[in-house]
Design an enzyme around this catalytic site. Structure first.
Site, PDB file in Angstrom:
ATOM      1  N   ASP A  22       0.853  -1.342   0.124  1.00  0.00           N
ATOM      2  CA  ASP A  22       0.018  -0.112  -0.134  1.00  0.00           C
ATOM      3  C   ASP A  22       0.668   1.438  -0.058  1.00  0.00           C
ATOM      4  O   ASP A  22       0.379   2.134   0.546  1.00  0.00           O
ATOM      5  CB  ASP A  22      -1.034  -0.160   1.215  1.00  0.00           C
ATOM      6  CG  ASP A  22      -1.595  -1.407   1.433  1.00  0.00           C
ATOM      7  OD1 ASP A  22      -2.198  -1.802   0.423  1.00  0.00           O
ATOM      8  OD2 ASP A  22      -1.229  -2.021   2.514  1.00  0.00           O
ATOM      9  N   HIS A  50      -4.446  -1.745  -5.894  1.00  0.00           N
ATOM     10  CA  HIS A  50      -3.649  -0.603  -6.596  1.00  0.00           C
ATOM     11  C   HIS A  50      -4.654   0.670  -6.839  1.00  0.00           C
ATOM     12  O   HIS A  50      -5.481   0.276  -7.459  1.00  0.00           O
ATOM     13  CB  HIS A  50      -2.774  -0.956  -7.678  1.00  0.00           C
ATOM     14  CG  HIS A  50      -1.703  -1.885  -7.337  1.00  0.00           C
ATOM     15  ND1 HIS A  50      -0.864  -2.266  -8.307  1.00  0.00           N
ATOM     16  CD2 HIS A  50      -1.238  -2.165  -6.151  1.00  0.00           C
ATOM     17  CE1 HIS A  50       0.115  -3.021  -7.453  1.00  0.00           C
ATOM     18  NE2 HIS A  50      -0.092  -3.109  -6.403  1.00  0.00           N
TER      19      HIS A  50
HETATM   20  P1  IMP Z   1      -2.381 -13.026   1.835  1.00  0.00           P
HETATM   21  O1  IMP Z   1      -1.585 -12.573   1.012  1.00  0.00           O
HETATM   22  O2  IMP Z   1      -3.995 -12.856   1.797  1.00  0.00           O
HETATM   23  O3  IMP Z   1      -2.262 -14.376   2.214  1.00  0.00           O
HETATM   24  O4  IMP Z   1      -2.262 -12.281   3.220  1.00  0.00           O
HETATM   25  C1  IMP Z   1      -0.877 -12.397   3.984  1.00  0.00           C
HETATM   26  C2  IMP Z   1      -0.513 -10.953   4.683  1.00  0.00           C
HETATM   27  O5  IMP Z   1       0.090 -10.211   3.727  1.00  0.00           O
HETATM   28  C3  IMP Z   1      -1.633 -10.310   5.501  1.00  0.00           C
HETATM   29  O6  IMP Z   1      -0.923  -9.758   6.586  1.00  0.00           O
HETATM   30  C4  IMP Z   1      -2.112  -9.476   4.467  1.00  0.00           C
HETATM   31  O7  IMP Z   1      -2.769  -8.318   5.087  1.00  0.00           O
HETATM   32  C5  IMP Z   1      -0.843  -8.991   3.834  1.00  0.00           C
HETATM   33  N1  IMP Z   1      -1.078  -8.298   2.391  1.00  0.00           N
HETATM   34  C6  IMP Z   1      -1.269  -9.174   1.112  1.00  0.00           C
HETATM   35  N2  IMP Z   1      -1.178  -8.433   0.009  1.00  0.00           N
HETATM   36  C7  IMP Z   1      -1.272  -7.051   0.576  1.00  0.00           C
HETATM   37  C8  IMP Z   1      -1.308  -5.806  -0.019  1.00  0.00           C
HETATM   38  O8  IMP Z   1      -1.223  -5.802  -1.519  1.00  0.00           O
HETATM   39  N3  IMP Z   1      -1.084  -4.766   0.805  1.00  0.00           N
HETATM   40  C9  IMP Z   1      -0.965  -4.800   2.077  1.00  0.00           C
HETATM   41  N4  IMP Z   1      -0.938  -5.986   2.658  1.00  0.00           N
HETATM   42  C10 IMP Z   1      -0.935  -7.076   2.050  1.00  0.00           C
END
Ligand code: IMP
Length: 456
Positions: A22, A50
């Site tokens: 982010d 995004h």
């Molecule tokens: P997952 O990718 O859904 O398995 O989540 C794993 C971790 O990565 C969690 O803490 C999510 O909040 C974080 N996360 C995954 N993608 C993003 C992103 O694009 N921005 C911020 N946090 C992310």
């Protein structure tokens, strides 16, 4: 370097996040897109969000590369991405209804498909991890263990990448186009998944027929976009075209180099480009590291500079720090240069894009973490280090060492030259450059494309 390899190197640029996601990568990709022929996603899936603001209109993209907003460009989803076809089609339809031409989208035949049971599995795993954290273990007779739930986006990302590694239970995008092969494969996949999901307390079971009924129309809809993107990219580069790689998630969420286990399941840094697209790393000449002027994190895991107080809340409100994908309030903290320096090193960044600098306006004193005190270092007295310990258990015990600098009160959203920024804002940027050892090439002072200071 020969002229030939110089040409190759400069043809490819990457935009990557240097924190926990982010950072505003979408805006930088959007700004750079006009000078590239193809914009390529190489990792992650619909967990990414995004946001790009064009002419006052906000677009929230999860799977489609941000370059789609420019007609005539290829927007490529590489083999390293995990694709939820439902989300992809919804996104394409949403863009189409706002008049955006989406015919430039290309989807790798070798990308993996996020199936409905992956999302169910993501949900069940997280639920069980929370419950397990509440059961005292032998060594902790009374206290509950801290939860090991990751706080995922529940988009099925981890389970889909796990199946990619498991192989026999994987479904790739090309399988959406050969339903006979997919039907056969789904017989054993359903047997395994149903056993696994019901052992985890899941109530829903899946049949090959229902999954085919789900997959077939989506394959038909996406068919014209599905291609061998590895050859496509190499053909493009051989023809002298320019390629922009768009990182999703961010360095500290990298499955190998991030704050494991509180990470996502893909290679989020520029190190993931070769495996996620088939383009060798030697071709990447320029890496822009995107850094928010402060820190945010969504989900669980250590964040040494987190501010659970009025400062954190103020920044959250001014920066609208709520997840693009899940709407969750983001955790907020001071800029952590130990973390950013580490992320810059991993990515081999050539320059930095500092985002949301305007959000810091109005804070009397700004703090920047320049080192960590390792409290549990075992010796007498605490050790101070400038190195980032990516292991979550170690990182959870460090104490940030801050440098405090004057803040700035002026509204900087209209500033278009670095020299015109208040002196405290300029000093803050210099502190970042010194801390990371790389120059700042872009400064974002507002959400619109125009609100960017570019020092190319
Ligand atoms: P997952 O990718 O859904 O398995 O989540 C794993 C971790 O990565 C969690 O803490 C999510 O909040 C974080 N996360 C995954 N993608 C993003 C992103 O694009 N921005 C911020 N946090 C992310």
């Amino acid at each position: 370097m020969t002229n030939e390899s110089q040409h190759h190197a400069s043809a490819c640029t990457a935009v990557v996040g240097l924190q926990w996601g982010d950072e505003g990568k979408g805006k930088i990709v959007d700004l750079l897109s006009p000078s590239f022929d193809a914009i390529v996603r190489y990792n992650g899936g619909a967990n990414a969000g995004h946001s790009v603001v064009v002419a006052g209109e906000r677009y929230a993209l999860h799977l489609v590369p941000s370059g789609i907003l420019y007609p005539g460009k290829l927007s490529i989803i590489g083999n390293g991405v995990v694709v939820d076809p439902e989300v992809l089609i919804r996104e394409l339809d949403g863009l189409g209804s706002r008049g955006v031409d989406t015919t430039g989208l290309v989807l790798s035949s070798r990308a993996h498909v996020v199936m409905p049971y992956h999302k169910a599995e993501d949900e069940l795993r997280e639920r069980l991890l929370v419950q397990a954290g509440n059961i005292p273990t032998a060594g902790e007779a009374t206290a509950a263990a801290p939860s090991q739930a990751i706080g995922t986006t529940k988009r099925g990302i981890g389970p889909c990448y796990a199946d990619k590694a498991h192989r026999a239970t994987a479904v790739r995008v090309e399988d959406l186009l050969r339903i006979d092969v997919l039907s056969r494969r789904l017989r054993h996949i359903c047997a395994l998944k149903n056993a696994y999901l019901s052992a985890m307390g899941g109530e829903k079971t899946y049949t090959p027929d229902e999954l085919i009924a789900w997959a077939e129309p989506m394959g038909r809809r996406l068919a014209s976009a599905i291609k061998d993107t590895t050859y496509l990219l190499h053909d493009h580069l051989a023809a002298g075209k320019r390629v922009l790689f768009e990182g999703a998630n961010a360095a500290l969420l990298d499955v190998d180099h991030g704050t494991h286990p509180f990470v996502t399941s893909s290679s989020t840094t520029a190190l993931g480009i070769p495996s996620g697209t088939g383009v060798p790393g030697t071709r990447i000449g320029n890496v822009i590291g995107v850094v928010k002027a402060y820190s945010t994190r969504v989900g669980n895991g250590p964040m040494p500079t987190e501010q659970i107080n009025a400062i954190g809340e103020g920044i959250r409100q001014r920066g609208r720090e709520y997840g693009t994908t899940t709407g969750r309030p983001r955790r907020v903290g001071w800029l952590d240069l130990v973390a950013v320096r580490y992320a810059g090193m991993l990515n081999g960044v050539s320059s930095l894009a500092v985002m949301l600098l305007d959000v810091l306006s109005g804070i009397d004193e700004l703090r920047v973490c320049t080192a960590y005190r390792l409290v549990n270092s075992g010796g007498v007295g605490a050790v101070v280090t400038g190195r980032f310990p990516p292991d979550a258990d170690v990182l959870g015990t460090v104490e940030p060492v801050y440098e405090t600098v004057p803040g700035f009160a002026e509204d900087i959203t209209g500033v278009r030259r670095r020299a015109d920024l208040p002196s405290a804002a300029r000093r803050y940027l210099e502190l970042i450059e010194r801390g990371v050892g790389v120059r700042v090439s872009h400064i974002s002072v507002g959400p619109d494309r125009a609100q960017t200071i570019i020092e190319a």
